[in-house]
Design a protein around this motif. Structure first.
Motif, short mmCIF file in Angstrom:
data_model
loop_
_atom_site.label_atom_id
_atom_site.label_comp_id
_atom_site.label_asym_id
_atom_site.label_seq_id
_atom_site.Cartn_x
_atom_site.Cartn_y
_atom_site.Cartn_z
N CYS A 1 3.03 -12.72 -30.32
CA CYS A 1 3.10 -12.24 -31.69
C CYS A 1 2.58 -13.34 -32.61
O CYS A 1 2.37 -14.48 -32.17
CB CYS A 1 4.54 -11.86 -32.05
N ALA B 1 1.84 -5.23 -33.94
CA ALA B 1 0.87 -4.22 -33.49
C ALA B 1 -0.54 -4.60 -33.93
O ALA B 1 -1.49 -4.50 -33.13
CB ALA B 1 1.26 -2.86 -34.05
N ASN B 2 -0.72 -5.01 -35.17
CA ASN B 2 -2.05 -5.41 -35.65
C ASN B 2 -2.56 -6.63 -34.90
O ASN B 2 -3.76 -6.75 -34.62
CB ASN B 2 -1.99 -5.72 -37.15
N TYR B 3 -1.65 -7.54 -34.57
CA TYR B 3 -2.02 -8.77 -33.85
C TYR B 3 -2.55 -8.42 -32.47
O TYR B 3 -3.61 -8.91 -32.05
CB TYR B 3 -0.78 -9.66 -33.75
N LYS B 4 -1.86 -7.55 -31.75
CA LYS B 4 -2.26 -7.21 -30.38
C LYS B 4 -3.45 -6.25 -30.34
O LYS B 4 -4.16 -6.18 -29.33
CB LYS B 4 -1.07 -6.62 -29.62
N ASN B 5 -3.66 -5.52 -31.43
CA ASN B 5 -4.79 -4.57 -31.45
C ASN B 5 -6.14 -5.26 -31.62
O ASN B 5 -7.17 -4.59 -31.66
CB ASN B 5 -4.59 -3.55 -32.58
N ARG B 6 -6.14 -6.58 -31.73
CA ARG B 6 -7.42 -7.30 -31.81
C ARG B 6 -8.20 -7.20 -30.50
O ARG B 6 -9.40 -7.43 -30.48
CB ARG B 6 -7.17 -8.76 -32.16
N LYS C 1 4.79 -3.93 -37.43
CA LYS C 1 3.41 -3.66 -37.82
C LYS C 1 2.54 -4.89 -37.62
O LYS C 1 1.38 -4.78 -37.18
CB LYS C 1 3.37 -3.22 -39.29
N GLU C 2 3.08 -6.07 -37.94
CA GLU C 2 2.32 -7.31 -37.76
C GLU C 2 2.02 -7.55 -36.28
O GLU C 2 0.90 -7.95 -35.92
CB GLU C 2 3.12 -8.49 -38.32
N LYS D 1 -13.27 -10.91 -33.43
CA LYS D 1 -13.29 -9.67 -32.65
C LYS D 1 -14.68 -9.40 -32.07
O LYS D 1 -14.81 -8.94 -30.94
CB LYS D 1 -12.85 -8.50 -33.53
N SER E 1 -9.38 -4.74 -27.50
CA SER E 1 -9.54 -3.31 -27.22
C SER E 1 -9.16 -3.00 -25.77
O SER E 1 -9.08 -3.89 -24.91
CB SER E 1 -10.99 -2.91 -27.47
N CYS F 1 8.42 -11.79 -36.97
CA CYS F 1 7.34 -10.84 -37.24
C CYS F 1 7.86 -9.41 -37.33
O CYS F 1 8.82 -9.03 -36.63
CB CYS F 1 6.29 -10.90 -36.13
#
Length: 501
Positions: free
Chosen positions: A357, A377-382, A374-375, A318, A384, A371
């Motif tokens: 995903c 969402a966390n994956y794509k939130n890497r 939640k997985e 990140k 910004s 997937c």
């Protein structure tokens, strides 16, 4: 009586000119080098003495003092051998011209070429145009590409000494003619390679992705491909290099300078660079690093004027992805340290490829995604929102071939060249995707209808001002591809279709 021959030393990502002063003084026979010289220069004493003996030039029984000025600037490089040896050979003779000299000496007086000299010569071309420079003949193929300098290539110390003592100098060797294919626009030549190793003809279907790749290549627009594994994301990205706009001589030399700074083999070619770092790469290897004197260029500097491709984009650290925001926005990167501040040009086309995903099957028509929400969402939130705001084009690719259409890289390159010609004919010095706010107002004007449409789109889609600027740049490139002198509403609509909402 003292003589002076000029040389240069590496300083950050550029160079500083150094005056090499030599004098014979009364005292016990000795050889002194002053002026913050490193070990490679201090060892020159032994190489120089041996080379002078091999050329049958006797040193007088006096103290020989070499001073490297400015004295408070640390110097490095064995290319100082030649100016030091020439000052030793001149003894009490007076130089008739101002000379620069570079080259490492063998013990037999032979002159050895070094590719590390290349970036130093580029800096001299800027600071001292038309300077007279003595260089090793072994580097003639590379060094003679640099414009604005007068070259004299020699094979040995003996030849160099005979040259600087001539009453009338021979004609210098000026920069060589370029032999690559070129297009001429406004009286200036832009070069390209006819070689196409990876052809877009191999990509079946994926019409939207190929259209987006064409737009990205034409205007240097940052682009991200998203799709299931095997749908052709990397395949398209690796073929974009062969449809890029042609390069000017200055751009070619700039790329060669970066190759020399990174200690890579210098390749003389109008093929734009393509850098593809692995996701395990460190931050320093991507961004580069700097000390007080030397800059170690990273992948983003080596990708200057070319493509930086991040495959498996979301698997990069990140901190690396977020640190790309400055070079993507400003087309330059400043690395600040306590005793130094180094700036790189980073005008590259960023290409990213990512899965939708963690398992990669979210968009697949034949495989089931395993997937959880939640997985995903966390994956794509890497990534910004500020990072996405710097992406001009976003394409979701399907693994289902809706068509069997094909287009060759040659056909796509012809379209890119036409769009490139449009940009140059308008007087643009940089591609559409790298225009600043002033350039956008000058080269991407909108009529009242388009301005109102863009304002409504901005409000409805929640786009930032940066996003609208990027939208106008993309619309300008689409208009260029269509041969339109002005941006129309249809161009804006297509550009909006490539935005990540």
């Amino acid at each position: 009586m003292s003589n002076t021959i000029f040389c240069a030393t590496r300083f950050g990502s550029g160079a500083k000119i150094v005056a090499v002063e030599g004098v014979f003084a009364r005292g016990l026979p000795n050889f002194h080098i002053t002026g913050l010289a490193n070990h490679a220069i201090l060892e020159a004493k032994h190489r120089v003495q041996s080379a002078l003996q091999a050329c049958k030039i006797s040193m007088p029984p006096m103290k020989f003092i070499i001073n490297l000025s400015p004295a408070d600037l640390p110097k490095s490089g064995s290319h100082f051998d030649l100016p030091i040896a020439l000052l030793g050979a001149l003894q009490k003779q007076e130089l008739k011209n101002e000379w620069f000299a570079f080259g490492e000496l063998g013990l037999d007086g032979a002159l050895k070429s070094q590719e590390s000299i290349f970036p130093l010569l580029l800096q001299i071309a800027l600071l001292k145009p038309n300077a007279k420079i003595i260089l090793p003949k072994g580097g003639e193929e590379i060094f003679s590409l640099i414009p604005s300098l007068e070259f004299y290539f020699v094979s040995s110390l003996q030849e160099a000494f005979e040259l600087i003592t001539l009453d009338e100098l021979p004609l210098p060797y000026h920069s060589k003619n370029i032999e690559f294919s070129f297009v001429e626009i406004g009286g200036k030549k832009y070069y390209y390679s006819s070689e196409i190793e990876c052809d877009f003809y191999d990509v079946i279907g994926q019409d939207i992705a190929k259209r987006a790749a064409l737009i990205a290549a034409s205007g240097f627009h940052n682009i991200v491909f998203e799709g299931s594994p095997g749908c052709g994301k990397s395949m398209i990205a690796k073929r974009m290099r062969y449809i890029m706009p042609p390069m000017s001589l200055e751009e070619m030399i700039e790329c060669m300078k970066l190759q020399a700074l990174s200690h890579n083999k210098i390749i003389y070619s109008p093929m734009r660079p393509f850098r593809n770092p692995h996701q395990s790469a460190s931050k320093a290897s991507i961004l580069g690093s700097a000390t007080a004197l030397e800059a170690k260029v990273g992948e983003i500097a080596l990708a200057h004027q070319g493509i930086l491709f991040f495959d498996e984009l979301l698997h990069f650290k990140k901190e690396i992805l977020e640190s790309l925001r400055e070079p993507l926005e400003n087309n330059s990167l400043v690395i600040s340290r306590v005793h130094s501040k180094i700036e790189y040009e980073t005008s590259f086309l960023f290409v990213g490829a990512q899965n939708p995903c963690p398992c990669g099957n979210l968009l697949s028509t034949s495989r089931e995604c395993r997937c959880q929400d939640k997985e995903i969402a966390n994956y794509k939130n890497r990534l910004s929102e500020p990072f996405w705001d710097r992406m001009d084009l976003f394409v979701q690719m399907s693994d289902h071939l809706a068509s069997q259409s094909r287009i060759s890289s040659q056909e796509m390159r012809e379209k890119v060249f036409l769009a490139f010609a449009k940009q140059k004919e308008r007087g643009q010095k940089i591609p559409n995707g790298k225009l600043d706010e002033k350039g956008i107002e000058q080269f991407c004007p909108l009529d009242q209808e388009c301005s109102d449409f863009l304002l409504r789109a901005m409000e409805k889609l929640g786009m930032s001002y940066r996003g609208t600027h990027r939208l106008r740049r993309v619309a300008r490139t689409i208009a260029d591809l269509e041969g339109s002198e002005r941006i129309c509403k249809t161009h804006l609509i297509e550009a909006i279709g490539y935005r990540k909402i």
